[in-house]
Scaffold this motif. Structure first.
Motif, mmCIF file in Angstrom:
data_model
loop_
_atom_site.group_PDB
_atom_site.id
_atom_site.type_symbol
_atom_site.label_atom_id
_atom_site.label_comp_id
_atom_site.label_asym_id
_atom_site.label_seq_id
_atom_site.Cartn_x
_atom_site.Cartn_y
_atom_site.Cartn_z
ATOM 1 N N ARG A 1 62.532 62.019 25.019
ATOM 2 C CA ARG A 1 63.280 61.791 26.206
ATOM 3 C C ARG A 1 62.851 60.737 26.836
ATOM 4 O O ARG A 1 63.821 59.744 27.377
ATOM 5 C CB ARG A 1 63.472 63.206 27.128
ATOM 6 C CG ARG A 1 64.158 64.143 26.395
ATOM 7 C CD ARG A 1 64.480 65.360 27.366
ATOM 8 N NE ARG A 1 63.458 65.923 28.207
ATOM 9 C CZ ARG A 1 62.809 66.891 27.603
ATOM 10 N NH1 ARG A 1 63.148 67.518 26.578
ATOM 11 N NH2 ARG A 1 61.735 67.576 28.077
ATOM 12 N N LEU B 1 70.064 68.995 28.405
ATOM 13 C CA LEU B 1 71.678 68.671 28.183
ATOM 14 C C LEU B 1 72.525 69.850 28.018
ATOM 15 O O LEU B 1 71.892 70.802 27.723
ATOM 16 C CB LEU B 1 71.740 67.924 26.896
ATOM 17 C CG LEU B 1 71.091 66.639 26.776
ATOM 18 C CD1 LEU B 1 70.956 65.974 25.392
ATOM 19 C CD2 LEU B 1 71.823 65.572 27.817
ATOM 20 N N LEU C 1 73.386 60.627 20.346
ATOM 21 C CA LEU C 1 72.657 60.217 21.864
ATOM 22 C C LEU C 1 73.464 59.012 22.151
ATOM 23 O O LEU C 1 73.870 58.487 23.359
ATOM 24 C CB LEU C 1 71.241 60.257 21.555
ATOM 25 C CG LEU C 1 70.469 61.311 21.501
ATOM 26 C CD1 LEU C 1 69.115 61.019 21.284
ATOM 27 C CD2 LEU C 1 70.640 62.395 22.691
ATOM 28 N N VAL D 1 74.004 61.678 28.593
ATOM 29 C CA VAL D 1 72.765 62.083 28.449
ATOM 30 C C VAL D 1 71.741 61.380 29.323
ATOM 31 O O VAL D 1 70.919 62.099 29.664
ATOM 32 C CB VAL D 1 72.356 61.458 26.809
ATOM 33 C CG1 VAL D 1 70.848 61.662 26.517
ATOM 34 C CG2 VAL D 1 73.172 62.134 25.726
ATOM 35 N N ASN E 1 66.188 69.603 23.035
ATOM 36 C CA ASN E 1 66.732 68.858 23.746
ATOM 37 C C ASN E 1 66.006 67.397 23.688
ATOM 38 O O ASN E 1 65.277 67.145 24.856
ATOM 39 C CB ASN E 1 66.356 69.300 25.236
ATOM 40 C CG ASN E 1 67.163 68.471 26.276
ATOM 41 O OD1 ASN E 1 68.075 68.079 26.295
ATOM 42 N ND2 ASN E 1 66.299 68.720 27.450
ATOM 43 N N PRO E 2 66.029 66.733 22.659
ATOM 44 C CA PRO E 2 66.905 66.736 21.454
ATOM 45 C C PRO E 2 66.159 67.654 20.184
ATOM 46 O O PRO E 2 65.006 67.521 20.155
ATOM 47 C CB PRO E 2 67.429 65.546 20.950
ATOM 48 C CG PRO E 2 65.971 64.671 21.413
ATOM 49 C CD PRO E 2 65.559 65.490 22.820
ATOM 50 N N ARG F 1 73.719 70.089 22.889
ATOM 51 C CA ARG F 1 72.480 70.474 22.043
ATOM 52 C C ARG F 1 72.846 71.224 20.668
ATOM 53 O O ARG F 1 72.249 70.950 19.743
ATOM 54 C CB ARG F 1 71.613 71.206 22.998
ATOM 55 C CG ARG F 1 70.851 70.487 23.927
ATOM 56 C CD ARG F 1 69.910 71.312 25.027
ATOM 57 N NE ARG F 1 70.629 72.200 25.999
ATOM 58 C CZ ARG F 1 70.565 73.568 25.593
ATOM 59 N NH1 ARG F 1 69.645 74.059 24.716
ATOM 60 N NH2 ARG F 1 71.285 74.308 26.383
ATOM 61 N N HIS G 1 71.546 63.469 32.576
ATOM 62 C CA HIS G 1 70.935 64.503 32.317
ATOM 63 C C HIS G 1 69.240 64.383 32.497
ATOM 64 O O HIS G 1 68.877 65.144 32.976
ATOM 65 C CB HIS G 1 71.429 65.528 31.424
ATOM 66 C CG HIS G 1 72.638 66.239 31.768
ATOM 67 N ND1 HIS G 1 74.003 65.821 31.458
ATOM 68 C CD2 HIS G 1 72.802 67.566 32.196
ATOM 69 C CE1 HIS G 1 74.825 66.461 31.663
ATOM 70 N NE2 HIS G 1 74.201 67.797 32.337
ATOM 71 N N TRP G 2 69.291 63.531 31.306
ATOM 72 C CA TRP G 2 67.701 63.339 31.170
ATOM 73 C C TRP G 2 66.762 62.672 32.181
ATOM 74 O O TRP G 2 65.747 62.977 32.535
ATOM 75 C CB TRP G 2 67.380 62.329 29.846
ATOM 76 C CG TRP G 2 67.576 63.359 28.617
ATOM 77 C CD1 TRP G 2 67.755 64.669 28.727
ATOM 78 C CD2 TRP G 2 67.361 63.048 27.365
ATOM 79 N NE1 TRP G 2 68.155 65.229 27.256
ATOM 80 C CE2 TRP G 2 67.653 64.177 26.671
ATOM 81 C CE3 TRP G 2 67.309 61.810 26.596
ATOM 82 C CZ2 TRP G 2 67.771 63.945 25.157
ATOM 83 C CZ3 TRP G 2 67.235 61.801 25.424
ATOM 84 C CH2 TRP G 2 67.482 62.926 24.505
ATOM 85 N N ARG H 1 77.215 59.557 23.297
ATOM 86 C CA ARG H 1 77.190 60.263 24.503
ATOM 87 C C ARG H 1 76.360 59.851 25.738
ATOM 88 O O ARG H 1 75.824 60.289 26.433
ATOM 89 C CB ARG H 1 76.885 61.610 24.409
ATOM 90 C CG ARG H 1 77.606 62.187 23.284
ATOM 91 C CD ARG H 1 79.281 62.734 23.590
ATOM 92 N NE ARG H 1 79.032 63.791 24.752
ATOM 93 C CZ ARG H 1 79.214 65.156 23.995
ATOM 94 N NH1 ARG H 1 79.588 65.048 22.581
ATOM 95 N NH2 ARG H 1 79.372 65.971 24.622
ATOM 96 N N HIS H 2 75.822 58.278 25.470
ATOM 97 C CA HIS H 2 74.757 57.634 26.105
ATOM 98 C C HIS H 2 74.690 57.918 27.850
ATOM 99 O O HIS H 2 74.001 58.291 28.277
ATOM 100 C CB HIS H 2 74.893 56.132 26.136
ATOM 101 C CG HIS H 2 73.633 55.563 26.535
ATOM 102 N ND1 HIS H 2 73.497 55.300 27.846
ATOM 103 C CD2 HIS H 2 72.422 55.010 25.961
ATOM 104 C CE1 HIS H 2 72.239 54.654 28.002
ATOM 105 N NE2 HIS H 2 71.641 54.664 27.002
#
Ligand code: ATP
Length: 238
Positions: free
Chosen positions: A199, A61, A220, A227, A20-21, A66, A230-231, A223-224
């Motif tokens: 992250r 994520l 990343l 991501v 993650n990642p 992931r 979630h982060w 899907r900015h």
């Protein structure tokens, strides 16, 4: 005429994690463990966890992303693959359950479960952690510290009666565990990289080049929004 030596089919190495990642620490670990095991295994499989019992889940994520990043990270690496099976299960992802499935799917083959020394020392807190030697042998790698002593100490604490034996793998240390289990310590260098630091840097829009593969960076970027959402989160897992 002599009997032919026992031909055991190759085993399989398993490396679980949040990914993650996925980062270069994971990839170097996978490559070097795969190399060290040589013909003892056919493949090293990265297993992104579904719902990890030990980690805060808010920043995790979605499994599918992931898994996609992990597949992208290992593309082109010979002898290394990704399993998505933990994404198919409900509830917490327990290593015991994952290894049990592998045991059933690959009867007679040795499973080598890769784990860092700190997690190895905490196996008594895992679901059926002390019973895991029934399912796998351990490949233990240091996290930061360089000697094998914390590994040997942890093995003796977890399984009284564990004892040092001649190593099976080059440059390794080996402990025989009561009941026939084995734990191998590999003195691989630990890169000072962690997913949490990546992250943090990514959220601050700091440079993460060379910490993650380009293909992961690209995902990343694409899907900015998802991501970032979630982060920034911070909930608890099960
Ligand atoms: P986080 O920072 O979110 O806790 P992480 O970077 O430690 O994550 P995980 O996905 O939890 O990554 O790790 C999966 C596996 O990879 C574990 O066995 C862990 O010991 C190993 N690992 C993590 N970082 C490194 C590294 N820098 N070098 C070698 N192995 C690593």
């Amino acid at each position: 005429m002599h009997d032919a030596p026992e031909q055991r089919p190759p085993g399989r190495a398993l490396l679980g994690g949040s990914f993650n990642p996925p980062h270069i620490g994971h990839l170097r670990l996978a490559i070097e463990v795969r190399e060290a095991l040589g013909a003892l295994v056919d493949t090293l499989v990265l297993i992104p966890c579904g719902t990890p019992p030990h980690k805060r889940a808010g920043s995790l994520l979605p499994f599918a992303l992931r898994a996609e990043m992990t597949r992208a990270a290992v593309r082109g690496l010979p002898g290394i693959s990704v399993s998505e099976e933990e994404g198919e299960r409900q509830g917490c992802s327990y290593t015991w359950d994952t290894l049990t499935r592998y045991r059933e799917a690959l009867p007679g083959r040795i499973l080598y479960f890769v784990i860092g020394t700190p997690d190895f020392a905490l196996l008594h807190t895992w679901h059926r952690g002390r019973e895991l030697p029934r399912l796998c042998q351990f490949i233990v790698v240091a996290r930061g510290e360089q000697t094998h002593e914390p590994f040997a100490q942890a093995a003796r604490t977890l399984w009284p009666g564990a004892r040092s034996v001649a190593p099976v793998l080059p440059d390794s240390r080996c402990m025989a565990l009561p009941g026939g289990g084995m734990a191998h310590y590999l003195p691989l260098p630990w890169l000072a990289v962690s997913a949490s630091r990546i992250r943090e840097r990514w959220l601050r829009r700091q440079n993460v080049d060379f910490l993650i593969p380009r293909a992961v960076d690209e995902l990343l970027r694409i899907r900015h929004a998802e991501v970032a959402e979630h982060w920034k989160g911070d909930g608890m897992s099960c």
